[in-house]
Design a protein around this motif. Structure first.
Motif, PDB file in Angstrom:
ATOM      1  N   CYS A 187      -7.545   2.116  -1.432  1.00  0.00           N
ATOM      2  CA  CYS A 187      -6.267   2.531  -0.848  1.00  0.00           C
ATOM      3  C   CYS A 187      -5.304   2.965  -1.951  1.00  0.00           C
ATOM      4  O   CYS A 187      -5.180   2.295  -2.976  1.00  0.00           O
ATOM      5  CB  CYS A 187      -5.666   1.376  -0.042  1.00  0.00           C
ATOM      6  SG  CYS A 187      -4.079   1.751   0.704  1.00  0.00           S
ATOM      7  N   GLU A 188      -4.610   4.089  -1.726  1.00  0.00           N
ATOM      8  CA  GLU A 188      -3.631   4.596  -2.678  1.00  0.00           C
ATOM      9  C   GLU A 188      -2.271   4.726  -1.994  1.00  0.00           C
ATOM     10  O   GLU A 188      -2.166   4.621  -0.764  1.00  0.00           O
ATOM     11  CB  GLU A 188      -4.099   5.947  -3.232  1.00  0.00           C
ATOM     12  CG  GLU A 188      -5.452   5.858  -3.944  1.00  0.00           C
ATOM     13  CD  GLU A 188      -5.963   7.209  -4.406  1.00  0.00           C
ATOM     14  OE1 GLU A 188      -5.189   7.915  -5.095  1.00  0.00           O
ATOM     15  OE2 GLU A 188      -7.110   7.559  -4.077  1.00  0.00           O
ATOM     16  N   ALA A 189      -1.233   4.971  -2.780  1.00  0.00           N
ATOM     17  CA  ALA A 189       0.125   5.063  -2.239  1.00  0.00           C
ATOM     18  C   ALA A 189       0.214   6.125  -1.152  1.00  0.00           C
ATOM     19  O   ALA A 189       0.924   5.960  -0.148  1.00  0.00           O
ATOM     20  CB  ALA A 189       1.126   5.350  -3.354  1.00  0.00           C
ATOM     21  N   GLN A 190      -0.508   7.230  -1.324  1.00  0.00           N
ATOM     22  CA  GLN A 190      -0.494   8.294  -0.322  1.00  0.00           C
ATOM     23  C   GLN A 190      -1.015   7.789   1.020  1.00  0.00           C
ATOM     24  O   GLN A 190      -0.500   8.149   2.077  1.00  0.00           O
ATOM     25  CB  GLN A 190      -1.335   9.465  -0.810  1.00  0.00           C
ATOM     26  CG  GLN A 190      -1.400  10.628   0.181  1.00  0.00           C
ATOM     27  CD  GLN A 190      -2.173  11.816  -0.384  1.00  0.00           C
ATOM     28  OE1 GLN A 190      -1.945  12.218  -1.519  1.00  0.00           O
ATOM     29  NE2 GLN A 190      -3.081  12.355   0.405  1.00  0.00           N
ATOM     30  N   ASP A 191      -2.055   6.950   0.979  1.00  0.00           N
ATOM     31  CA  ASP A 191      -2.598   6.367   2.213  1.00  0.00           C
ATOM     32  C   ASP A 191      -1.558   5.482   2.900  1.00  0.00           C
ATOM     33  O   ASP A 191      -1.463   5.461   4.126  1.00  0.00           O
ATOM     34  CB  ASP A 191      -3.852   5.542   1.912  1.00  0.00           C
ATOM     35  CG  ASP A 191      -4.966   6.369   1.292  1.00  0.00           C
ATOM     36  OD1 ASP A 191      -5.321   7.408   1.871  1.00  0.00           O
ATOM     37  OD2 ASP A 191      -5.456   5.975   0.211  1.00  0.00           O
ATOM     38  N   MET A 192      -0.781   4.759   2.094  1.00  0.00           N
ATOM     39  CA  MET A 192       0.248   3.897   2.655  1.00  0.00           C
ATOM     40  C   MET A 192       1.388   4.718   3.258  1.00  0.00           C
ATOM     41  O   MET A 192       1.993   4.323   4.263  1.00  0.00           O
ATOM     42  CB  MET A 192       0.783   2.941   1.588  1.00  0.00           C
ATOM     43  CG  MET A 192      -0.231   1.930   1.094  1.00  0.00           C
ATOM     44  SD  MET A 192      -0.931   0.908   2.425  1.00  0.00           S
ATOM     45  CE  MET A 192       0.541   0.060   3.008  1.00  0.00           C
ATOM     46  N   ALA A 193       1.681   5.883   2.640  1.00  0.00           N
ATOM     47  CA  ALA A 193       2.691   6.777   3.215  1.00  0.00           C
ATOM     48  C   ALA A 193       2.230   7.273   4.588  1.00  0.00           C
ATOM     49  O   ALA A 193       3.017   7.317   5.546  1.00  0.00           O
ATOM     50  CB  ALA A 193       2.951   7.948   2.277  1.00  0.00           C
TER      51      ALA A 193
ATOM     52  N   SER B 195      -2.155  -3.244 -11.007  1.00  0.00           N
ATOM     53  CA  SER B 195      -0.885  -3.708 -11.581  1.00  0.00           C
ATOM     54  C   SER B 195       0.088  -4.111 -10.480  1.00  0.00           C
ATOM     55  O   SER B 195      -0.013  -3.664  -9.334  1.00  0.00           O
ATOM     56  CB  SER B 195      -0.258  -2.614 -12.437  1.00  0.00           C
ATOM     57  OG  SER B 195       0.241  -1.569 -11.623  1.00  0.00           O
ATOM     58  N   GLU B 196       1.043  -4.953 -10.847  1.00  0.00           N
ATOM     59  CA  GLU B 196       2.056  -5.391  -9.896  1.00  0.00           C
ATOM     60  C   GLU B 196       2.861  -4.196  -9.378  1.00  0.00           C
ATOM     61  O   GLU B 196       3.226  -4.139  -8.205  1.00  0.00           O
ATOM     62  CB  GLU B 196       2.985  -6.423 -10.554  1.00  0.00           C
ATOM     63  CG  GLU B 196       3.855  -7.163  -9.559  1.00  0.00           C
ATOM     64  CD  GLU B 196       4.509  -8.400 -10.151  1.00  0.00           C
ATOM     65  OE1 GLU B 196       5.564  -8.780  -9.617  1.00  0.00           O
ATOM     66  OE2 GLU B 196       3.989  -8.968 -11.126  1.00  0.00           O
ATOM     67  N   GLU B 197       3.120  -3.222 -10.265  1.00  0.00           N
ATOM     68  CA  GLU B 197       3.887  -2.046  -9.854  1.00  0.00           C
ATOM     69  C   GLU B 197       3.115  -1.222  -8.831  1.00  0.00           C
ATOM     70  O   GLU B 197       3.664  -0.768  -7.822  1.00  0.00           O
ATOM     71  CB  GLU B 197       4.229  -1.173 -11.067  1.00  0.00           C
ATOM     72  CG  GLU B 197       5.088   0.036 -10.702  1.00  0.00           C
ATOM     73  CD  GLU B 197       5.414   0.932 -11.880  1.00  0.00           C
ATOM     74  OE1 GLU B 197       6.238   1.844 -11.706  1.00  0.00           O
ATOM     75  OE2 GLU B 197       4.830   0.735 -12.969  1.00  0.00           O
ATOM     76  N   GLU B 198       1.800  -1.015  -9.072  1.00  0.00           N
ATOM     77  CA  GLU B 198       0.976  -0.262  -8.127  1.00  0.00           C
ATOM     78  C   GLU B 198       0.974  -0.939  -6.757  1.00  0.00           C
ATOM     79  O   GLU B 198       1.094  -0.288  -5.716  1.00  0.00           O
ATOM     80  CB  GLU B 198      -0.465  -0.168  -8.639  1.00  0.00           C
ATOM     81  CG  GLU B 198      -0.714   0.827  -9.755  1.00  0.00           C
ATOM     82  CD  GLU B 198      -2.168   0.797 -10.183  1.00  0.00           C
ATOM     83  OE1 GLU B 198      -2.864   1.803  -9.970  1.00  0.00           O
ATOM     84  OE2 GLU B 198      -2.613  -0.237 -10.727  1.00  0.00           O
TER      85      GLU B 198
ATOM     86  N   ILE C 256      10.864   4.517  -2.148  1.00  0.00           N
ATOM     87  CA  ILE C 256       9.805   5.256  -1.451  1.00  0.00           C
ATOM     88  C   ILE C 256       9.936   6.751  -1.732  1.00  0.00           C
ATOM     89  O   ILE C 256       8.938   7.435  -2.033  1.00  0.00           O
ATOM     90  CB  ILE C 256       9.859   4.968   0.067  1.00  0.00           C
ATOM     91  CG1 ILE C 256       9.349   3.548   0.352  1.00  0.00           C
ATOM     92  CG2 ILE C 256       9.041   5.998   0.843  1.00  0.00           C
ATOM     93  CD1 ILE C 256       9.523   3.096   1.783  1.00  0.00           C
ATOM     94  N   ILE C 257      11.146   7.259  -1.673  1.00  0.00           N
ATOM     95  CA  ILE C 257      11.375   8.685  -1.952  1.00  0.00           C
ATOM     96  C   ILE C 257      10.977   9.011  -3.389  1.00  0.00           C
ATOM     97  O   ILE C 257      10.354  10.048  -3.663  1.00  0.00           O
ATOM     98  CB  ILE C 257      12.857   9.049  -1.680  1.00  0.00           C
ATOM     99  CG1 ILE C 257      13.133   8.996  -0.177  1.00  0.00           C
ATOM    100  CG2 ILE C 257      13.186  10.434  -2.238  1.00  0.00           C
ATOM    101  CD1 ILE C 257      14.589   9.141   0.205  1.00  0.00           C
ATOM    102  N   LYS C 258      11.306   8.119  -4.311  1.00  0.00           N
ATOM    103  CA  LYS C 258      10.956   8.324  -5.717  1.00  0.00           C
ATOM    104  C   LYS C 258       9.439   8.367  -5.908  1.00  0.00           C
ATOM    105  O   LYS C 258       8.908   9.226  -6.636  1.00  0.00           O
ATOM    106  CB  LYS C 258      11.571   7.197  -6.559  1.00  0.00           C
ATOM    107  CG  LYS C 258      11.364   7.361  -8.059  1.00  0.00           C
ATOM    108  CD  LYS C 258      12.035   6.207  -8.810  1.00  0.00           C
ATOM    109  CE  LYS C 258      11.783   6.327 -10.320  1.00  0.00           C
ATOM    110  NZ  LYS C 258      12.415   5.191 -11.053  1.00  0.00           N
ATOM    111  N   VAL C 259       8.711   7.430  -5.255  1.00  0.00           N
ATOM    112  CA  VAL C 259       7.246   7.379  -5.367  1.00  0.00           C
ATOM    113  C   VAL C 259       6.632   8.662  -4.812  1.00  0.00           C
ATOM    114  O   VAL C 259       5.753   9.271  -5.435  1.00  0.00           O
ATOM    115  CB  VAL C 259       6.682   6.143  -4.630  1.00  0.00           C
ATOM    116  CG1 VAL C 259       5.158   6.221  -4.519  1.00  0.00           C
ATOM    117  CG2 VAL C 259       7.083   4.852  -5.338  1.00  0.00           C
ATOM    118  N   LEU C 260       7.095   9.103  -3.645  1.00  0.00           N
ATOM    119  CA  LEU C 260       6.533  10.312  -3.022  1.00  0.00           C
ATOM    120  C   LEU C 260       6.890  11.574  -3.804  1.00  0.00           C
ATOM    121  O   LEU C 260       6.078  12.503  -3.902  1.00  0.00           O
ATOM    122  CB  LEU C 260       7.017  10.414  -1.579  1.00  0.00           C
ATOM    123  CG  LEU C 260       6.455   9.361  -0.615  1.00  0.00           C
ATOM    124  CD1 LEU C 260       7.084   9.500   0.765  1.00  0.00           C
ATOM    125  CD2 LEU C 260       4.934   9.454  -0.520  1.00  0.00           C
ATOM    126  N   THR C 261       8.094  11.595  -4.382  1.00  0.00           N
ATOM    127  CA  THR C 261       8.487  12.753  -5.203  1.00  0.00           C
ATOM    128  C   THR C 261       7.600  12.854  -6.436  1.00  0.00           C
ATOM    129  O   THR C 261       7.143  13.938  -6.808  1.00  0.00           O
ATOM    130  CB  THR C 261       9.972  12.621  -5.622  1.00  0.00           C
ATOM    131  OG1 THR C 261      10.779  12.545  -4.449  1.00  0.00           O
ATOM    132  CG2 THR C 261      10.405  13.825  -6.453  1.00  0.00           C
TER     133      THR C 261
END
Length: 609
Positions: A514-520, A568-571, A590-595
């Motif tokens: 799972c990656e951040a994009q999947d969570m979005a 990592s904790e940040e990921e 969230i906006i910062k991560v997606l940007t």
């Protein structure tokens, strides 16, 4: 039930032993949990099984390991062996969050107090007993031993560790549900068979010098795993080992497994067949008081409060979810109690002085697998599939919910029962599955309607876990499209009967793959369904799962292909925040991560920008 004499419980002190007129004890059981004499607690079950063999057994609950060790000395040495039951919940999950932060409570301890057991009580208790009584055998079991019977990944130490047999110094390990192996062990030791020669009991593991012959069943096929040292050097070897361990754990006719640890040999004997209905009924007919020991008078034990008025109908789970440890401990084949046994237990609950008409759960590991099994047993004998439900429901699996429907209806007719809730998770893929038989399909939809109308306390909890089919494939879970169909059916039933039930989905972040994009995408999908999520969790790497093996090695144990992992904790935080997209405090992040990901299109979908 009225008042119960103290002698109804197994003895826990020297005074209680003397009151029984005993001059010695055959087996002394050390437990990491408070002693609750209820069939939902492993120490109580094993204690009652040993007692049923005509042996004298005592329980020492939550001994103090930090003082002069008086709790370990107070009963002396047993005639046969010490046994360790570390707890109904893995001690490390009990003690730490997914972020490795210490929890401040323990549901299995009086008043929920933290600190009543050490990390890894199996190791700590065994080493103390071995120092105090070096000549007395120690037997370990429970979920802590089951999940660590072979080289395993420790999420909290971030390292591979050898079998817990090696680290603890115990003489024998029982894995899985222990009634059959503990019975065989007691019978053999009682007959005077030397403990050192007990190397051929099914569902047990021992360590012996690698060059020393040992007794074994010659009919057992033997598979040698990569050594512990090889696993330390090569992550792929550890991953490949896991596949073998899981496939054999899920086999009716399993092989014996061996693994070298230095100049010693770990021997893991194949498991017993699942308990028959008659055998399982007999366990639930043992004389449990169903209550905490009187030593806890005036104290609340949270875990007991949750299950005191619940009934377990069956064991095992064939779902095979990649992150779940149930099949590693209970097995994938379902062992079900008889309808008569379950109804009898329900009637006993109505006699409890604190019962006010509500059964909190009539279930099992998965509530709706009761009496489900393969239509052709011979096909099941040849099968090594970890899941009978993924990637599709096995064509040989009988998913007829009729026995459950009948049982629910009879349960609600018992005098004194006003509500009978299903608190265990329901596998909606079994309910929604097209069996090819219109009659069974209709029965299964009737089951869903019955549950939503009569057995849900306002909140219907199910576990889609994610929305990405790619991530769900790694999880061994069905497509999110099926959850959408379930939601439509749930809404239809709600409207038809003018109900106000809520559907509460469970989701996991940071699962391997799972990656951040999947969570979005998860946030966008759940927003479109008008969910504001609350039942969520961050992935925790517990031993003996596919997901943990991927997390530890970076490879899928079946394909040996690389899988991305959030470490990592940040990921992990960047994934977890998407559950709470609707909260103002997470919006900017969230906006910062997606940007940063170059996905402003997802920002527009999530925040209508």
């Amino acid at each position: 039930m009225g008042s119960i004499e103290k002698r109804a419980w197994l003895p826990t002190t020297a005074k209680e032993v003397r009151e029984r007129g005993w001059d010695s004890i055959d087996v002394i059981l050390f437990s990491g949990d408070a002693y609750i004499d209820h069939p939902s607690f492993g120490a109580a079950v094993i204690g009652r099984v040993i007692e049923s063999l005509g042996l004298k057994v005592a329980i020492v609950p939550q001994p103090n390991w930090q003082d002069d060790l008086r709790d370990f000395k107070k009963l002396g040495a047993p005639n046969l062996f010490f046994a360790i039951a570390p707890g109904s919940m893995d001690s490390m999950v009990n003690h730490y969050t997914a972020a490795r932060r210490k929890r401040n409570n323990d549901a299995y301890t009086p008043d929920g107090r933290a600190g009543a057991r050490p990390d890894m009580p199996t190791i700590v208790y065994t080493q103390i007993l071995k120092r105090l009584y070096p000549d007395t055998p120690v037997v370990i079991g429970g979920i802590e031993a089951s999940l660590r019977r072979v080289t395993h990944y420790d999420y909290w130490k971030e390292s591979l560790r050898p079998s817990i047999l090696k680290e603890s110094g115990a003489d024998l390990l029982i894995y899985g549900m222990g009634e059959k192996p503990i019975t065989e062990l007691c019978n053999m030791v009682r007959r005077g068979i030397p403990f050192a020669s007990l190397t051929n009991i099914p569902q047990t593991a021992v360590i012996r010098p690698a060059d020393e012959p040992y007794a074994t069943n010659k009919k057992w096929k033997t598979i040698e795993l990569a050594s512990h040292e090889e696993c330390l050097k090569n992550p792929k070897s550890h991953a490949a080992n896991f596949r073998i361990v899981e496939e054999e754990s899920n086999s009716i006719e399993a092989a014996k497994l061996t693994q070298h640890i230095g100049n010693e040999l770990l021997i893991i004997n194949p498991q017993y067949a699942p308990l028959t209905t008659k055998e399982l009924d007999a366990i639930y007919e043992l004389p449990f008081t169903r209550m905490p020991h009187p030593r806890y008078k005036g104290k609340e034990i949270p875990a007991y409060n949750m299950i005191r008025h619940s009934v377990t109908m069956h064991r095992g789970c064939f779902g095979g979810c990649a992150f779940c440890t149930i099949s590693a401990h209970q097995g994938k084949f379902i062992a079900s109690r008889s309808q008569e046994s379950i109804l009898s237990e329900l009637e006993r609950i109505t006699e409890m002085p604190d019962f006010h008409g509500t059964i909190s759960d009539l279930g099992g590991p998965s509530a709706n697998m009761y009496r489900m099994e393969g239509k052709n047993k011979e096909l099941c004998k040849q099968c090594k599939r970890a899941s009978c439900a993924f990637p599709d429901i096995c064509k040989n699996m009988d998913t007829n919910h009729a026995p459950l429907l009948e049982l629910y209806k009879k349960a609600t007719k018992i005098e004194g029962i006003n509500h009978c809730f299903i608190g265990s998770g329901i596998r909606y893929d079994l309910v929604m599955h097209n069996t090819g038989n219109p009659e069974i399909n209709n029965i299964n939809r009737q089951y869903l309607e019955q549950v939503i109308r009569h057995h849900v306390s306002g909140r219907f909890k199910v576990a889609p876990e994610h929305v990405s089919d790619r991530v769900l494939g790694i999880m061994r879970k069905p497509s999110f499209k099926l959850f959408k169909k379930l939601t439509e059916e749930f809404n239809r039933i709600n409207k038809k009967y003018n109900l106000r039930e809520q559907i509460i989905p469970y989701f996991i972040s940071s699962h391997p793959g799972c990656e951040a994009q999947d969570m979005a995408e998860l946030a966008i999908e759940t927003k479109s369904l008008d969910f504001k999520l609350e039942q969520v969790q961050d992935f925790t790497a517990t031993p003996m799962t596919v997901a943990t093996t991927i997390y530890a090695t970076g490879y899928h144990p079946y394909s040996l292909k690389k899988i991305k992992v959030a470490r990592s904790e940040e990921e992990k935080k960047n994934q977890n925040i998407f559950f709470f997209w609707y909260k103002q405090e997470y919006r900017d992040r969230i906006i910062k991560v997606l940007t940063k990901m170059g996905r402003k299109d997802l920002i527009k979908k999530l925040y209508n920008r």
